[in-house]
Design an enzyme around this catalytic site. Structure first.
Site, PDB file in Angstrom:
ATOM      1  N   LYS A  43       1.308  -0.700   0.338  1.00  0.00           N
ATOM      2  CA  LYS A  43      -0.091  -0.033   0.307  1.00  0.00           C
ATOM      3  C   LYS A  43       1.077   1.399  -0.032  1.00  0.00           C
ATOM      4  O   LYS A  43       0.554   1.873  -0.945  1.00  0.00           O
ATOM      5  CB  LYS A  43      -1.094  -0.056   1.357  1.00  0.00           C
ATOM      6  CG  LYS A  43      -1.846  -0.835   1.367  1.00  0.00           C
ATOM      7  CD  LYS A  43      -2.831  -0.519   2.571  1.00  0.00           C
ATOM      8  CE  LYS A  43      -4.185  -1.786   2.246  1.00  0.00           C
ATOM      9  NZ  LYS A  43      -3.825  -3.775   1.841  1.00  0.00           N
ATOM     10  N   ARG A  55      -5.205  -8.588 -10.680  1.00  0.00           N
ATOM     11  CA  ARG A  55      -6.109  -9.888 -10.932  1.00  0.00           C
ATOM     12  C   ARG A  55      -7.340  -9.635 -11.160  1.00  0.00           C
ATOM     13  O   ARG A  55      -8.124  -8.680 -11.359  1.00  0.00           O
ATOM     14  CB  ARG A  55      -5.960 -11.075  -9.715  1.00  0.00           C
ATOM     15  CG  ARG A  55      -7.135 -10.089  -8.425  1.00  0.00           C
ATOM     16  CD  ARG A  55      -7.629 -11.234  -7.618  1.00  0.00           C
ATOM     17  NE  ARG A  55      -8.674 -10.797  -6.567  1.00  0.00           N
ATOM     18  CZ  ARG A  55      -8.266  -9.751  -5.298  1.00  0.00           C
ATOM     19  NH1 ARG A  55      -7.068  -9.614  -4.632  1.00  0.00           N
ATOM     20  NH2 ARG A  55      -8.566  -9.550  -4.566  1.00  0.00           N
ATOM     21  N   HIS A  81     -15.897  -8.587   5.506  1.00  0.00           N
ATOM     22  CA  HIS A  81     -13.998  -8.376   4.408  1.00  0.00           C
ATOM     23  C   HIS A  81     -14.336  -9.259   3.485  1.00  0.00           C
ATOM     24  O   HIS A  81     -13.730  -9.286   2.320  1.00  0.00           O
ATOM     25  CB  HIS A  81     -12.732  -8.219   5.031  1.00  0.00           C
ATOM     26  CG  HIS A  81     -12.882  -7.030   5.793  1.00  0.00           C
ATOM     27  ND1 HIS A  81     -12.487  -5.519   5.718  1.00  0.00           N
ATOM     28  CD2 HIS A  81     -11.934  -7.561   7.785  1.00  0.00           C
ATOM     29  CE1 HIS A  81     -12.315  -4.756   6.519  1.00  0.00           C
ATOM     30  NE2 HIS A  81     -12.001  -5.276   7.601  1.00  0.00           N
ATOM     31  N   GLU A  90      -4.176   6.673   8.624  1.00  0.00           N
ATOM     32  CA  GLU A  90      -5.348   7.404   7.756  1.00  0.00           C
ATOM     33  C   GLU A  90      -6.021   7.939   8.579  1.00  0.00           C
ATOM     34  O   GLU A  90      -6.352   7.251   9.528  1.00  0.00           O
ATOM     35  CB  GLU A  90      -5.846   6.560   6.461  1.00  0.00           C
ATOM     36  CG  GLU A  90      -5.201   6.221   5.339  1.00  0.00           C
ATOM     37  CD  GLU A  90      -5.914   5.094   4.388  1.00  0.00           C
ATOM     38  OE1 GLU A  90      -7.282   5.176   4.973  1.00  0.00           O
ATOM     39  OE2 GLU A  90      -4.935   5.438   3.112  1.00  0.00           O
TER      40      GLU A  90
HETATM   41  C1  MV4 Z   1     -10.718   1.913   5.153  1.00  0.00           C
HETATM   42  C2  MV4 Z   1     -11.507   2.331   6.036  1.00  0.00           C
HETATM   43  C3  MV4 Z   1     -12.197   3.531   6.633  1.00  0.00           C
HETATM   44  N1  MV4 Z   1     -11.095   4.613   6.177  1.00  0.00           N
HETATM   45  N2  MV4 Z   1      -9.393   2.974   5.446  1.00  0.00           N
HETATM   46  C4  MV4 Z   1     -10.620  -3.002   4.588  1.00  0.00           C
HETATM   47  C5  MV4 Z   1      -9.900  -3.173   3.591  1.00  0.00           C
HETATM   48  C6  MV4 Z   1      -9.493  -2.265   3.105  1.00  0.00           C
HETATM   49  N3  MV4 Z   1      -9.430  -3.057   1.459  1.00  0.00           N
HETATM   50  C7  MV4 Z   1      -9.640  -1.797   2.883  1.00  0.00           C
HETATM   51  N4  MV4 Z   1     -10.642  -0.674   3.991  1.00  0.00           N
HETATM   52  C8  MV4 Z   1     -11.145   0.060   4.218  1.00  0.00           C
HETATM   53  N5  MV4 Z   1     -10.501   0.668   5.081  1.00  0.00           N
HETATM   54  C9  MV4 Z   1     -10.301   4.351   5.606  1.00  0.00           C
HETATM   55  N6  MV4 Z   1      -9.273   5.374   5.767  1.00  0.00           N
HETATM   56  C10 MV4 Z   1     -12.828   1.097   6.261  1.00  0.00           C
HETATM   57  C11 MV4 Z   1     -12.612  -0.209   5.898  1.00  0.00           C
HETATM   58  C12 MV4 Z   1     -13.624  -1.125   5.475  1.00  0.00           C
HETATM   59  C13 MV4 Z   1     -13.531  -1.211   4.148  1.00  0.00           C
HETATM   60  C14 MV4 Z   1     -13.528  -1.382   3.214  1.00  0.00           C
HETATM   61  C15 MV4 Z   1     -14.349  -1.563   1.674  1.00  0.00           C
HETATM   62  C16 MV4 Z   1     -15.116  -2.423   2.416  1.00  0.00           C
HETATM   63  C17 MV4 Z   1     -15.632  -2.818   3.463  1.00  0.00           C
HETATM   64  C18 MV4 Z   1     -14.504  -2.442   4.552  1.00  0.00           C
HETATM   65  C19 MV4 Z   1     -15.168  -2.827   6.109  1.00  0.00           C
HETATM   66  C20 MV4 Z   1     -14.088  -2.529   6.913  1.00  0.00           C
HETATM   67  C21 MV4 Z   1     -13.738  -1.309   6.722  1.00  0.00           C
END
Ligand code: MV4
Length: 503
Positions: free
Chosen positions: A128, A304, A247, A212
Site C-alpha cells: 500500500k 487480478r 471483509h 489514515e
Molecule cells: C478504510 C476504511 C475507513 N477509512 N480506510 C478494509 C479493507 C481494506 N481494503 C480497506 N478497508 C477499509 N479502509 C479508511 N481510511 C474502511 C475500510 C473497511 C472496508 C472497506 C471496504 C469494504 C468493506 C470494509 C469494511 C470495513 C472497513
C-alpha cells in the site's frame, strides 16, 4: 502505438492455456478459451480429481494432495507441466498464485506468457505504501494520512492529532482487514499500534504500518480497468461491493445505486491514472471508498481478475477473460473509452457453503441436491455438481449467482426469483441471506454502506418461525402505536426496517 521492439510487433503464440486454479473460475476461464479456439489444460489436487474443471479441460494434471501449499501453490511444478506439454500461457484466476510477483517472473523467464500484469506492477500494488508513492503526482484523491511507515508512537500521536481522530492504522502489506486498527483517541494509540505491527508481522512478515483518517461509514466502489501493451487504458465503470461481512464480499452489483454521471467519470479517470502510474497491463481493479457526500478516495489496486467480474461483463457486454488473453497476446484493445456504455443493471450473490444462522460457520459436506436456476437474466458460475463433496481445503464458495435487469429493481426481483429456484441440500448456504438482503428496505432504497450486515442482520432472522414472530411483533407494535403513542419506545435500529416492510 509504439512498436519499435520486435516483441511488440509479434503477437504471442497462444494455442494452449493452463489454468492454474480450480472451481468456478477455472471453468469460467476455460469456457472463454474454448470459445476462442484455444486448448485448455487443468491442474488439480487429489481431492479435486473428479471436479468439473478437470473434466472440462482438454488435458489435466494432478499436482498433489488437498492442501493448497502442496498442490495449487506449487509454482515450479506448474511451470514444469507447462514446459513438458507445449503450454503457451498461464491464466492464474484469482487467489492462489494470481498476485505472486515471483511466480510471474519465473513464468516469463521460461518463455511462457503470464496472462496478467507484470511482476513490476504486482509488486507496487502489493504494498500500500509503494502504491501511494507510485500514484503521487497523478492527482488521485487519497484519504488524508501519511505515506510512509511509522514505528515511533510519539511521532504517530503527532500525526494522528494533525489528521484528527478517529484514525485508522493499516498494514502496508495488508489485505482483508488484517493489521487494521481503528483508534478513537490518543490514549489508545500506542497499544493499538503495537497490536497492528505484531499482527502485520505475523500475517505478512512485514511490520510496516501507516496512518489514515478513518472514514466511518464508507461505501466500497471499485473500477474495472483494461490496459494493453500499447499505452491504451480504459475503464469499464464501477462495481459496488459494500455488502460484505468481515471483509468477505457477499453481494456485488454494477452500476452502483448512488454514483452520478460526473462522479463515475471522475472515478474512472482516476482509476486509469492509477493504472498508468503502475505501468499496468491486463485487467485490474482500482478500489475506492466513497463517503456520504460522494467524495472518493483511492485505496488500493487489485492486480487480478476479480470474483465479481461477471457484473461488469453483463452491463458492458465485454468478456473480460477474452480481453485478458488478447492483451497478453500483444493485441491492441479493440475499443476506446467512448465506445463503452452501461447497459442495464447486474447483481451478484456469492453462494457460500456457510450457515448464516450460525455466524456464517463453514458448512462443508456433500451436495445431496444441487440444482442451479436457469433462465433469461440469470447466469450461474459454479464449479460443483450434485453428489460432490465440498472440500475443506479451499474457499467455501459454491457458486456465483448473477442476475440482470434493465434497471436495478428488475435485477433485484430477478435475484429473488433465482434464489427461490436454487435448490441446494446437504450443506447450509448463504442463499437465504441473499434474499434477506434483496428484500431489505435499506438495500432496495440504496441507502446502505459497509456496515449493512452488522447493522441489520442477525442469524435468528433466517431461522424458522422467526418470520411469523416478527410479523406478530410488528402487528402488536402497530396496535400499541395506535392505542398509545407514548408507550412505544424506539425499537433497536437493527430490526426496525426489517419489520416495517412487513407491516
Ligand atoms: C478504510 C476504511 C475507513 N477509512 N480506510 C478494509 C479493507 C481494506 N481494503 C480497506 N478497508 C477499509 N479502509 C479508511 N481510511 C474502511 C475500510 C473497511 C472496508 C472497506 C471496504 C469494504 C468493506 C470494509 C469494511 C470495513 C472497513
Amino acid at each position: 502505438m509504439h512498436g519499435f521492439e520486435l516483441v511488440n510487433l509479434m503477437n504471442h503464440l497462444m494455442n494452449k492455456i493452463l489454468v492454474a486454479n480450480r472451481g468456478e473460475i477455472a471453468l469460467r476461464v476455460m469456457r472463454t478459451a474454448k470459445k476462442m479456439g484455444i486448448k485448455t489444460v487443468a491442474i488439480y489436487s487429489e481431492v479435486d480429481r473428479n471436479a468439473p474443471h478437470v473434466r472440462y479441460a482438454d488435458e489435466a494434471f494432478c499436482v498433489g494432495p488437498g492442501p493448497s501449499s502442496e498442490s495449487y501453490l506449487l509454482g515450479d511444478k506448474i511451470i514444469e507441466i507447462c514446459l513438458a506439454n507445449q503450454v503457451d500461457g498461464i491464466h492464474p484466476g484469482y487467489g492462489f498464485l494470481s498476485e505472486n510477483a515471483e511466480f510471474t517472473r519465473k513464468v516469463t523467464d521460461k518463455g511462457i506468457t503470464f496472462i496478467g500484469p507484470s511482476p513490476f506492477s504486482m509488486e507496487i500494488m502489493g504494498s500500500k505504501l509503494a502504491a501511494k508513492d507510485a500514484v503521487k503526482g497523478y492527482d488521485i484523491p487519497m484519504v488524508p494520512g501519511i505515506d510512509r511507515a511509522v514505528e515511533d508512537p510519539e511521532l504517530a500521536k503527532e500525526i494522528a492529532k494533525d489528521i484528527g481522530f478517529p484514525i485508522l492504522i493499516k498494514a502496508s502489506a495488508g489485505g482483508g482487514g488484517k493489521g487494521m486498527r481503528v483508534v478513537e483517541k490518543e490514549e489508545e494509540l500506542e497499544e493499538q499500534m503495537e497490536r497492528a505491527i505484531s499482527e502485520a508481522i505475523s500475517s505478512f512478515g512485514d511490520g510496516a504500518v501507516f496512518i489514515e483518517k478513518y472514514i466511518s461509514s464508507p461505501r466500497h466502489i471499485e473500477i474495472q480497468i483494461l490496459a494493453d501493451r500499447h499505452g491504451n487504458t480504459v475503464h469499464l465503470f464501477e462495481r459496488e461491493c459494500s455488502i460484505q461481512r468481515r471483509h468477505q464480499k457477499v453481494v456485488e452489483e454494477a452500476p452502483s445505486a448512488v454514483l452520478t454521471k460526473e462522479v463515475r467519470a471522475a472515478m474512472g479517470q482516476a482509476a486509469i491514472k492509477v493504472a498508468e502510474a503502475a505501468k499496468y497491463e491486463g485487467a485490474g481493479t482500482v478500489e475506492f471508498l466513497i463517503d456520504d457526500d460522494l467524495n472518493f478516495y483511492f485505496l488500493e489496486m487489485n492486480t487480478r481478475l476479480q470474483v465479481e467480474h461477471p457484473v461488469t461483463e453483463w452491463i458492458t457486454g465485454i468478456d473480460l477473460v477474452e480481453q485478458q488473453i488478447n492483451i497478453a497476446r500483444g493485441e491492441v484493445l479493440p475499443f476506446k473509452q467512448e465506445d463503452l456504455k452501461i447497459n442495464g443493471h447486474a447483481m451478484e450473490l456469492r453462494v457460500y457453503a456457510e450457515d448464516p444462522v450460525n455466524n456464517f460457520l463453514p458448512s462443508v459436506g456433500k451436495l445431496e441436491t444441487y440444482q442451479a436456476p436457469v433462465g433469461e437474466g440469470i447466469r450461474v458460475d459454479d464449479g460443483f455438481t450434485e453428489g460432490m463433496d465440498i472440500p475443506i481445503y479451499y474457499d467455501p464458495m459454491i457458486a456465483k449467482l448473477v442476475t440482470y435487469g434493465s434497471n436495478r429493481s428488475e435485477a433485484i426481483a430477478k435475484m429473488v426469483e433465482a434464489i427461490e429456484h436454487y435448490e441446494i441440500k446437504g450443506v447450509e448456504t448463504t442463499l437465504a441471506f441473499g434474499k434477506f438482503v434483496m428484500e431489505h428496505e435499506a438495500f432496495i432504497s440504496g441507502n446502505f454502506n459497509t456496515h449493512f450486515v452488522k447493522q441489520y442482520f442477525k442469524g435468528e432472522m433466517l431461522s424458522q418461525g422467526y418470520e411469523e414472530e416478527a410479523e406478530i411483533a410488528a402487528i402488536l407494535a402497530t396496535k400499541l402505536l395506535q392505542g398509545n403513542q407514548a408507550i412505544v419506545k424506539p425499537i433497536d435500529q437493527s430490526n426496525t426496517n426489517w419489520w416495517s416492510k412487513r407491516l
